[in-house]
Enzyme design. Structure first.
Site, PDB file in Angstrom:
ATOM      1  CD  GLU A 175      -3.006  -1.093   2.173  1.00 30.92           C
ATOM      2  OE1 GLU A 175      -3.185  -0.012   2.770  1.00 30.92           O
ATOM      3  OE2 GLU A 175      -3.772  -2.073   2.237  1.00 30.92           O
ATOM      4  NE  ARG A 231      35.891  -3.919 -28.213  1.00 28.99           N
ATOM      5  CZ  ARG A 231      35.360  -3.277 -29.240  1.00 28.99           C
ATOM      6  NH1 ARG A 231      35.039  -3.949 -30.339  1.00 28.99           N
ATOM      7  NH2 ARG A 231      35.157  -1.987 -29.175  1.00 28.99           N
ATOM      8  N   GLY A 280      30.375   0.231 -24.293  1.00 29.84           N
ATOM      9  CA  GLY A 280      29.137   0.881 -24.760  1.00 29.84           C
ATOM     10  C   GLY A 280      28.088  -0.120 -25.199  1.00 29.84           C
ATOM     11  CD  GLU A 286       7.491 -11.661  -4.766  1.00 31.37           C
ATOM     12  OE1 GLU A 286       7.401 -12.616  -3.979  1.00 31.37           O
ATOM     13  OE2 GLU A 286       6.572 -11.329  -5.533  1.00 31.37           O
TER      14      GLU A 286
HETATM   15  C1  FAD Z   1       7.909  -3.105  -9.953  1.00 35.30           C
HETATM   16  C2  FAD Z   1       7.310  -3.500  -8.637  1.00 35.30           C
HETATM   17  C3  FAD Z   1       6.313  -4.470  -8.613  1.00 35.30           C
HETATM   18  C4  FAD Z   1       5.711  -4.818  -7.396  1.00 35.30           C
HETATM   19  N1  FAD Z   1       4.686  -5.734  -7.412  1.00 35.30           N
HETATM   20  C5  FAD Z   1       3.999  -5.953  -6.251  1.00 35.30           C
HETATM   21  C6  FAD Z   1       2.836  -6.795  -6.252  1.00 35.30           C
HETATM   22  O1  FAD Z   1       2.466  -7.376  -7.293  1.00 35.30           O
HETATM   23  N2  FAD Z   1       2.138  -6.936  -5.096  1.00 35.30           N
HETATM   24  C7  FAD Z   1       2.503  -6.324  -3.949  1.00 35.30           C
HETATM   25  O2  FAD Z   1       1.823  -6.486  -2.956  1.00 35.30           O
HETATM   26  N3  FAD Z   1       3.612  -5.532  -3.898  1.00 35.30           N
HETATM   27  C8  FAD Z   1       4.353  -5.325  -5.017  1.00 35.30           C
HETATM   28  N4  FAD Z   1       5.467  -4.513  -5.001  1.00 35.30           N
HETATM   29  C9  FAD Z   1       5.798  -3.808  -3.765  1.00 35.30           C
HETATM   30  C10 FAD Z   1       7.077  -4.258  -3.091  1.00 35.30           C
HETATM   31  O3  FAD Z   1       6.877  -5.500  -2.482  1.00 35.30           O
HETATM   32  C11 FAD Z   1       7.436  -3.125  -2.107  1.00 35.30           C
HETATM   33  O4  FAD Z   1       7.915  -2.034  -2.883  1.00 35.30           O
HETATM   34  C12 FAD Z   1       8.438  -3.545  -1.110  1.00 35.30           C
HETATM   35  O5  FAD Z   1       7.886  -4.492  -0.234  1.00 35.30           O
HETATM   36  C13 FAD Z   1       8.948  -2.332  -0.292  1.00 35.30           C
HETATM   37  O6  FAD Z   1       7.888  -1.569   0.190  1.00 35.30           O
HETATM   38  P1  FAD Z   1       7.907   0.018  -0.016  1.00 35.30           P
HETATM   39  O7  FAD Z   1       8.223   0.294  -1.423  1.00 35.30           O
HETATM   40  O8  FAD Z   1       6.651   0.573   0.512  1.00 35.30           O
HETATM   41  O9  FAD Z   1       9.120   0.534   0.853  1.00 35.30           O
HETATM   42  P2  FAD Z   1       9.078   0.871   2.426  1.00 35.30           P
HETATM   43  O10 FAD Z   1       8.394  -0.201   3.155  1.00 35.30           O
HETATM   44  O11 FAD Z   1       8.590   2.253   2.607  1.00 35.30           O
HETATM   45  O12 FAD Z   1      10.638   0.844   2.761  1.00 35.30           O
HETATM   46  C14 FAD Z   1      11.526   1.829   2.217  1.00 35.30           C
HETATM   47  C15 FAD Z   1      12.946   1.338   2.369  1.00 35.30           C
HETATM   48  O13 FAD Z   1      13.284   1.227   3.750  1.00 35.30           O
HETATM   49  C16 FAD Z   1      13.834  -0.048   4.001  1.00 35.30           C
HETATM   50  N5  FAD Z   1      13.470  -0.481   5.349  1.00 35.30           N
HETATM   51  C17 FAD Z   1      12.227  -0.752   5.794  1.00 35.30           C
HETATM   52  N6  FAD Z   1      12.274  -1.128   7.092  1.00 35.30           N
HETATM   53  C18 FAD Z   1      13.590  -1.107   7.453  1.00 35.30           C
HETATM   54  C19 FAD Z   1      14.306  -1.420   8.653  1.00 35.30           C
HETATM   55  N7  FAD Z   1      13.653  -1.848   9.743  1.00 35.30           N
HETATM   56  N8  FAD Z   1      15.643  -1.282   8.654  1.00 35.30           N
HETATM   57  C20 FAD Z   1      16.294  -0.867   7.555  1.00 35.30           C
HETATM   58  N9  FAD Z   1      15.686  -0.573   6.389  1.00 35.30           N
HETATM   59  C21 FAD Z   1      14.349  -0.701   6.337  1.00 35.30           C
HETATM   60  C22 FAD Z   1      13.209  -0.950   2.954  1.00 35.30           C
HETATM   61  O14 FAD Z   1      14.005  -2.074   2.748  1.00 35.30           O
HETATM   62  C23 FAD Z   1      13.181  -0.044   1.744  1.00 35.30           C
HETATM   63  O15 FAD Z   1      14.432  -0.088   1.113  1.00 35.30           O
HETATM   64  C24 FAD Z   1       6.125  -4.201  -6.192  1.00 35.30           C
HETATM   65  C25 FAD Z   1       7.150  -3.240  -6.228  1.00 35.30           C
HETATM   66  C26 FAD Z   1       7.742  -2.898  -7.425  1.00 35.30           C
HETATM   67  C27 FAD Z   1       8.828  -1.858  -7.423  1.00 35.30           C
END
Ligand code: FAD
Lengths: 393, 112
Positions: A133, A272, A344, A367
């Protein structure tokens, strides 16, 4: 020392899939847009029939629902092969062996299986997985704001989902929604995308232009209770189970493209010439290739070790997390070095390297990002998360 | 990002498309205020949008085009088709063979 040599049956399956990728996928891919994620429908149908004849259609499905019921090690070995082409990371073999569906529906009710699972396995329906979300995806138990409120025989779902892959073309999705105030009060529902109140607001354009992520709005979407998957409050465990199981093929896909990138780098380095010598004779290049080899071997061992433990029925949360963390990061490094060796040409769309480079960057976030994998391993080492509310759940 | 292409409509003539960007992106063609084709200039298009639009200029007389440069041309193309589907209930006449497009954004005719 654990012996990871494949059995004769595994070797045969791997050889068949490798030949399939080389003789069926690569020639078609040569004529597609470099970012394509789909085959021409006629080619797709033809190759689905081939996959069926190979006995590998819906290769990840358990035997109880009509899949081949392969063990996890065999699945991992096949996933490594299926990804060895340009689109292979997010569209292994363009889905002709079946798309990674919602395997947990194998544990759904008979009615849910008839209405959703079997048509999905037959390729008649497509699904999305709706966990993340705008409030965050790393910590869904805390972040999920979408609510599901009981109303007679129905549930009413309201909220926003973000990043949901392929929801714009899906027939239904597994949506995780909050059914109480506690961290674990999350329940899973099967939601039809033609339900009143369900809208795909937009595509969220990312480094990956195939299987795009979307933003969804659920505005009072009514879902019958028979579409609830598992217990009320059981959604978090269900989602976690899906993610844990998925991390092995996810890691294997990373390894697959990294293997090809490395092979390309080795071949290119041998032909190369710069400064009167082949690249392969320059120590700086040799060390890059050695680092690639180390990354590939480490990845392979971690994948197979996690898969083997899964087959033994052991708890693989930490093993799968380590495999996902190491393989997604290692594959990124391997492709990065392969690009550097190609100069390149490496960043041009003439080669698949630039696509893998972009898409692999997402693998460190999707994931469960790398940091979340580290959290999982830390919990495994230290016991629990240290959070007070963990004891309540 | 807007759901529609924001660039102004221009006549689809060889002269008008000569300065279209030689880059990947998406475009839309319309005739009599009806979108007739949504397309993209992908990674193997020669001269990108300029090349694609030049090729279409003869085949689609009396049309206008608007274009947007993007590296995410496939997902943007799919989005534009989904938006058109949501607003009109149909795919553009030149895209009826495209499969797997679902509605995106508000349903019914809204905005430009
Ligand atoms: C192309 C794409 C496809 C996707 N497809 C799906 C899908 O089909 N279904 C679905 O449900 N989701 C999907 N996702 C969502 C994905 O699983 C989330 O982006 C991911 O879980 C991270 O959540 P967030 O982006 O809200 O980052 P946030 O939760 O806001 O986290 C931001 C950053 O902080 C880091 N972080 C968080 N907590 C901590 C901690 N305690 N200590 C240190 N670092 C921390 C995280 O690792 C991340 O790097 C998709 C994402 C992308 C980019």
């Amino acid at each position: 020392m654990i012996d990871f040599s494949p059995t004769d049956e595994q070797r045969l399956l791997v050889d068949n899939v490798r030949r399939f990728v080389r003789t069926e996928i690569l020639p078609l891919e040569a004529d597609l847009d470099p970012d394509a994620g789909e085959l021409d429908p006629t080619d797709h149908q033809r190759l689905v029939a081939v996959a069926e004849r190979m006995g590998l259609r819906n290769w990840e499905a358990p035997a109880e629902v009509g899949g081949p019921g392969l063990d996890v090690v065999t699945q991992a070995l096949l996933a490594i092969e299926m990804s060895q082409h340009r689109a292979g990371l997010y569209a292994p073999c363009y889905g002709v062996f079946g798309s990674p569906g919602l395997v947990q529906l194998a544990e759904g009710t008979e009615q849910q299986q008839q209405r959703y699972l079997y048509p999905t396995l037959r390729g008649e329906l497509t699904a999305f997985f709706g966990l993340s979300e705008p409030s965050g995806g790393s910590d869904p138990a805390g972040a999920i704001r979408t609510t599901a409120t009981r109303d007679g025989d129905d549930w009413v779902l309201t909220g926003t989902k973000l990043w949901i892959s392929d929801a714009d073309r899906a027939d239904y999705g597994l949506v995780l929604a909050r059914t109480g105030a506690g961290r674990r009060d999350i329940t899973a529902f099967l939601v039809d995308t033609d339900s009143p109140g369900f809208t795909v607001r937009r595509i969220v354009h990312t480094l990956r232009t195939t299987h795009p992520a979307t933003e969804l709005e659920l505005d009072g979407v009514r879902v019958p209770d028979r579409n609830r998957v598992g217990e009320v409050g059981g959604g978090f465990a269900l989602a976690a189970d899906r993610l844990v199981r998925g991390r092995i093929p996810y890691s294997a896909g990373c390894l697959g493209v990294a293997i090809v990138a490395h092979e390309m780098a080795v071949e290119y380095a041998k032909i190369r010439e710069t400064f009167g010598k082949r690249l392969s004779e320059q120590q700086g290049i040799q060390w890059m290739l050695v680092d690639n080899e180390i990354d590939l071997r480490t990845s392979r061992l971690l994948i197979l070790a996690a898969a083997r433990r899964a087959d033994l029925g052991e708890d693989i949360r930490a093993d799968a997390a380590i495999a996902k963390l190491v393989c997604s990061e290692a594959a990124g490094r391997v492709v990065d070095r392969a690009i550097q060796i190609h100069g390149g040409l490496g960043v041009s769309k003439d080669l698949p390297l630039e696509r893998w480079y972009r898409e692999l960057r997402i693998r460190r976030i999707g994931e469960g990002p790398s940091e979340v994998q580290r959290l999982i391993v830390a919990r495994h080492l230290l016991g629990g998360s240290g959070r007070r509310d963990d004891r309540r759940s | 990002m807007s759901l529609s292409i924001r660039a102004p409509w221009r006549p689809l003539t060889a002269a008008a498309v000569a300065d279209a960007p030689a880059a990947t992106g998406v475009y839309e063609l319309r005739r009599d205020a009806t979108t007739v084709l949504v397309g993209y200039a992908g990674g193997s298009s020669r001269f990108g949008l300029r090349g694609e639009l030049t090729g279409l200029a003869g085949a689609y007389p009396d049309t206008e085009y608007r274009a947007e440069v993007t590296t995410a041309y496939l997902s943007r193309w799919r989005e534009l088709l989904g938006v058109h589907l949501a607003r009109t209930g149909l795919l553009p006449a030149g895209n009826t063979d495209v499969r797997g497009i679902g509605p995106i954004g508000p349903k019914g005719p809204v905005g430009p």
